[in-house]
Write a protein that holds these residues in place. Structure first.
Motif, PDB file in Angstrom:
ATOM      1  N   VAL A   1      -5.183  10.850   6.115  1.00 24.11           N
ATOM      2  CA  VAL A   1      -4.340  10.875   4.601  1.00 24.11           C
ATOM      3  C   VAL A   1      -3.940   8.745   4.820  1.00 24.11           C
ATOM      4  N   LEU A   2      -3.088   8.710   5.722  1.00 24.01           N
ATOM      5  CA  LEU A   2      -2.446   7.583   6.520  1.00 24.01           C
ATOM      6  C   LEU A   2      -3.148   6.360   6.718  1.00 24.01           C
ATOM      7  N   ASP A   3      -4.911   6.634   7.203  1.00 23.73           N
ATOM      8  CA  ASP A   3      -5.668   6.354   7.361  1.00 23.73           C
ATOM      9  C   ASP A   3      -6.268   5.474   5.666  1.00 23.73           C
ATOM     10  N   ALA A   4      -6.942   6.585   5.409  1.00 19.94           N
ATOM     11  CA  ALA A   4      -6.864   6.403   3.735  1.00 19.94           C
ATOM     12  C   ALA A   4      -6.295   4.784   3.311  1.00 19.94           C
ATOM     13  N   MET A   5      -5.210   5.233   3.027  1.00 22.86           N
ATOM     14  CA  MET A   5      -3.602   4.850   2.611  1.00 22.86           C
ATOM     15  C   MET A   5      -3.656   3.647   2.976  1.00 22.86           C
ATOM     16  N   GLN A   6      -4.388   3.085   4.430  1.00 22.85           N
ATOM     17  CA  GLN A   6      -4.019   2.052   5.206  1.00 22.85           C
ATOM     18  C   GLN A   6      -5.006   1.408   4.834  1.00 22.85           C
ATOM     19  N   GLN A   7      -6.169   2.024   4.603  1.00 25.35           N
ATOM     20  CA  GLN A   7      -7.103   1.029   3.988  1.00 25.35           C
ATOM     21  C   GLN A   7      -7.234   1.001   3.062  1.00 25.35           C
ATOM     22  N   ASP A   8      -6.444   1.166   1.565  1.00 24.64           N
ATOM     23  CA  ASP A   8      -6.703   0.717   0.352  1.00 24.64           C
ATOM     24  C   ASP A   8      -5.412  -0.138  -0.111  1.00 24.64           C
ATOM     25  N   SER A   9      -4.329  -0.350   1.492  1.00 27.78           N
ATOM     26  CA  SER A   9      -3.417  -1.388   1.095  1.00 27.78           C
ATOM     27  C   SER A   9      -3.871  -2.575   1.776  1.00 27.78           C
ATOM     28  N   GLY A  10      -4.734  -2.536   3.019  1.00 24.10           N
ATOM     29  CA  GLY A  10      -4.918  -3.401   3.682  1.00 24.10           C
ATOM     30  C   GLY A  10      -3.567  -3.957   4.591  1.00 24.10           C
ATOM     31  N   GLU A  11      -2.874  -3.015   5.240  1.00 21.84           N
ATOM     32  CA  GLU A  11      -1.623  -2.953   5.799  1.00 21.84           C
ATOM     33  C   GLU A  11      -1.115  -2.129   6.822  1.00 21.84           C
ATOM     34  N   ARG A  12      -0.600  -2.180   7.903  1.00 25.05           N
ATOM     35  CA  ARG A  12      -0.980  -0.938   8.595  1.00 25.05           C
ATOM     36  C   ARG A  12       0.576  -0.733   8.507  1.00 25.05           C
ATOM     37  N   LEU A  13       1.025   0.339   8.595  1.00 21.63           N
ATOM     38  CA  LEU A  13       2.733   0.912   9.085  1.00 21.63           C
ATOM     39  C   LEU A  13       3.307   0.291   9.812  1.00 21.63           C
ATOM     40  N   LYS A  14       4.114   0.558  10.346  1.00 19.11           N
ATOM     41  CA  LYS A  14       5.559  -0.251  11.936  1.00 19.11           C
ATOM     42  C   LYS A  14       5.324   0.987  12.198  1.00 19.11           C
ATOM     43  N   ALA A  15       6.154   1.805  11.369  1.00 16.66           N
ATOM     44  CA  ALA A  15       6.888   3.171  11.497  1.00 16.66           C
ATOM     45  C   ALA A  15       6.252   4.549  10.046  1.00 16.66           C
ATOM     46  N   LEU A  16       6.538   5.666  10.570  1.00 17.07           N
ATOM     47  CA  LEU A  16       6.210   6.535   9.340  1.00 17.07           C
ATOM     48  C   LEU A  16       7.635   7.244   9.529  1.00 17.07           C
ATOM     49  N   ARG A  17       8.148   6.733   7.898  1.00 17.29           N
ATOM     50  CA  ARG A  17       9.425   7.532   7.416  1.00 17.29           C
ATOM     51  C   ARG A  17       9.078   9.145   6.830  1.00 17.29           C
ATOM     52  N   VAL A  18       9.869   9.688   7.827  1.00 16.02           N
ATOM     53  CA  VAL A  18       9.818  11.456   7.024  1.00 16.02           C
ATOM     54  C   VAL A  18      10.646  12.419   6.541  1.00 16.02           C
ATOM     55  N   ASP A  19      10.815  13.280   5.783  1.00 17.37           N
ATOM     56  CA  ASP A  19      11.668  14.420   5.416  1.00 17.37           C
ATOM     57  C   ASP A  19      10.774  15.615   5.234  1.00 17.37           C
ATOM     58  N   GLY A  20      11.601  16.574   4.792  1.00 18.13           N
ATOM     59  CA  GLY A  20      10.837  17.779   4.673  1.00 18.13           C
ATOM     60  C   GLY A  20      11.404  19.082   5.254  1.00 18.13           C
ATOM     61  N   GLY A  21      11.490  20.046   5.287  1.00 21.16           N
ATOM     62  CA  GLY A  21      11.369  21.067   6.035  1.00 21.16           C
ATOM     63  C   GLY A  21      11.120  21.266   7.277  1.00 21.16           C
ATOM     64  N   ALA A  22       9.964  20.728   7.661  1.00 23.12           N
ATOM     65  CA  ALA A  22       9.147  21.033   9.363  1.00 23.12           C
ATOM     66  C   ALA A  22       9.387  19.647   9.679  1.00 23.12           C
ATOM     67  N   VAL A  23      10.071  18.466   9.525  1.00 27.11           N
ATOM     68  CA  VAL A  23      10.508  18.226  10.424  1.00 27.11           C
ATOM     69  C   VAL A  23      11.305  18.448  11.298  1.00 27.11           C
TER      70      VAL A  23
END
Ligand SMILES: Nc1ncnc2c1ncn2[C@@H]1O[C@H](COP(=O)(O)OP(=O)(O)O)[C@@H](O)[C@H]1O
Ligand SMILES: O=P(O)(O)OC[C@H](O)CO
Length: 501
Positions: A389-411
């Motif tokens: 998903v992140l690869d696809a999102m970065q292709q769409d936005s044309g930007e590379r995320l510096k860091a991924l913020r996470v949350d939810g039970g499994a983190v």
């Protein structure tokens, strides 16, 4: 505002796929108390998932009472309630008796796959994408609602006569909490129905016609932060947002370019795109998010259907662990997955593949494979899907995320977070405050009633608890990921079906 003087708390009701939670926040947005109850998942046929709406309401009201009692608070001390919910899950109920006419059809349920194929054959795919921002997949409420109206005898006629109401879980809960007085939803939830025009912000007449859905049964659509009504005990309900949009807001990703990934039952990566509804070329959804004061903003979203649910499957169906937390220990006992890949396409594949016909599989089994390797492969599958998903999102936005913020039970799972950083080659930031979904709903409710003046008051609260740095070298990372892609390709198109082409 004087009314707020003795009201020092906000309650967030977080109605998730596997549990109902109530979390009480104080003025500093600290968690005062949490109560949680799991409820029953019904799987009546392969690929079908249902919940009992009465059980959803019962567990949600019970945890609210429980949390107040545990904290020693009276409901008079609560300024407002914010509601956040599993999205797309579809409830139809009788306006007079208040009883659902069918179980809630859960977002993961695949039963309306054939309806989606027909929509494609009839050439509606482009219209659906242009108008609703969604792909033609059984994930969304519209085709689930059509299925109920097609299959529960007399229901369409009754809906036309104004006897039945439709709602996502937020609408259902608010209707119940207000004693049947208020039938509303918010823009974020409406944007997941496949019935809502995300550009004009109205129910879409053509989609209603295509799916033969009577307008009479639809809720009024409101902003995510305003007073919608009061519970029978008099508490104002002041915030509504789908859980992923609430988490985005709770993480304060309110400016264009900010993103978070939530690891719950599924995994949901959302990137705020501000006032631009960006159209994806790589299988992302365009959806409505919340701006700084809860107003409409847009986001790109990558939705993975089975994340933490893969761990639940190990616990509840395979019975090879007792508790989700144990997976970290077992995965750490082995140096790798021994070549095993688990593709958890239990309910098809979501973004970026959108294949309702894919089904789950284990690959690479040899005699040396042990349960520890399978548990490790299950956790790794969550991280691989996020990379897709992140690869696809970065292709769409044309930007590379510096860091991924996470949350939810499994983190909470350190192995998973480290493997995530490794397989992305990107730093993963885990916040101290894990209840970001509930926090987002609390912020929306607090802003609506003047409990908080603006998000700026709260920005300092977003503290990173731990950063996970990528440790795997490039070649090893890409070799592992290539194995994953090969495994995924073999689960595609598994169930027999008639082509929509
Ligand atoms: N320590 C853990 N390791 C891996 N998965 C976990 C862990 N703790 C919880 N989970 C998974 O996270 C999910 C629960 O997260 P939550 O955010 O409460 O989900 P939801 O809102 O979808 O109900 C469950 O699917 C559970 O299996
Ligand atoms: O209940 P969660 O946290 O898995 O979230 C479910 C999503 O809202 C489905 O779109």
């Amino acid at each position: 505002m004087t009314d707020l003087q003795n009201k020092n708390y906000i309650i967030a009701l977080d109605q998730g796929t596997t549990s109902s939670r109530a979390i009480i926040f104080d003025r500093d947005a600290n968690v005062v108390c949490t109560a949680q109850r799991e409820f029953v998942q019904h799987y009546p046929q392969a690929g079908w998932v249902e919940h009992d709406p009465m059980e959803i309401f019962a567990t949600q009201s019970a945890v609210m009472v429980e949390a107040l009692a545990q904290a020693g608070l009276h409901h008079d001390q609560v300024a407002a309630i914010g509601i956040t919910n599993q999205r797309e899950t579809t409830v139809v109920w009788d306006k007079v008796t208040g009883r659902p006419i069918y179980n809630a059809i859960v977002w993961q349920c695949r039963r309306s796959t054939e309806i989606c194929q027909q929509l494609k054959r009839d050439g509606h795919e482009q219209y659906i994408s242009d108008t609703t921002g969604l792909v033609t997949d059984p994930y969304f409420s519209g085709t689930k609602l059509k299925w109920i109206l097609d299959n529960v005898e007399g229901s369409r006629e009754r809906a036309r006569n104004g006897e039945l109401l439709f709602g996502t879980v937020d609408s259902w809960l608010i209707w119940k909490f207000t004693g049947g007085k208020t039938h509303v939803t918010d823009y974020t939830n409406a944007s997941r129905t496949m019935l809502f025009n995300i550009h004009t912000l109205e129910w879409d007449a053509k989609m209603l016609e295509i799916l033969d859905i009577p307008r009479e049964m639809l809720p009024e659509v409101k902003s995510s932060s305003e007073i919608y009504g009061r519970t029978k005990s008099g508490i104002a309900i002041g915030g509504i947002a789908g859980d992923q949009q609430a988490a985005l807001f709770g993480q304060m990703c309110v400016e264009a370019g900010q993103a978070k990934n939530t690891y719950g039952t599924g995994c949901f990566l959302l990137m705020n795109t501000g006032d631009k509804a960006v159209k994806s070329k790589h299988g992302m959804l365009t959806t409505i998010a919340c701006g700084p004061r809860g107003e409409v903003a847009y986001a790109l979203e990558g939705a993975v259907f089975n994340g933490g649910s893969t761990v639940q499957w190990l616990r509840d169906e395979l019975k090879i662990i007792n508790d989700a937390h144990d997976t970290e220990y077992f995965a750490g006992k082995v140096k790798d997955s021994n070549g095993v890949y688990l593709v958890p396409a239990f309910t098809g594949l979501g973004a970026p593949y959108w294949d309702p016909y894919a089904r789950g599989a284990l690959f690479g089994l040899t005699r040396g494979v042990r349960v520890d390797h399978i548990i490790r492969a299950a956790l790794e599958s969550i991280a691989y899907q996020t990379r897709d998903v992140l690869d696809a999102m970065q292709q769409d936005s044309g930007e590379r995320l510096k860091a991924l913020r996470v949350d939810g039970g499994a983190v909470a799972n350190n192995f998973l977070m480290q493997f995530q950083a490794d397989i992305l080659g990107t730093q993963v930031e885990r916040p101290q405050m894990r209840e970001t979904t509930a926090l987002g709903a609390a912020y929306l409710a607090g802003l609506a009633c003047g409990f908080w003046g603006s998000l700026d008051e709260l920005r300092g609260k977003a503290v990173i608890e731990r950063e996970f740095e990528p440790q795997l070298d490039e070649a090893a990372k890409e070799k592992l990921y290539a194995g994953w892609q090969k495994a995924v390709s073999r689960t595609r198109d598994w169930e027999p079906h008639e082509s929509a082409e």
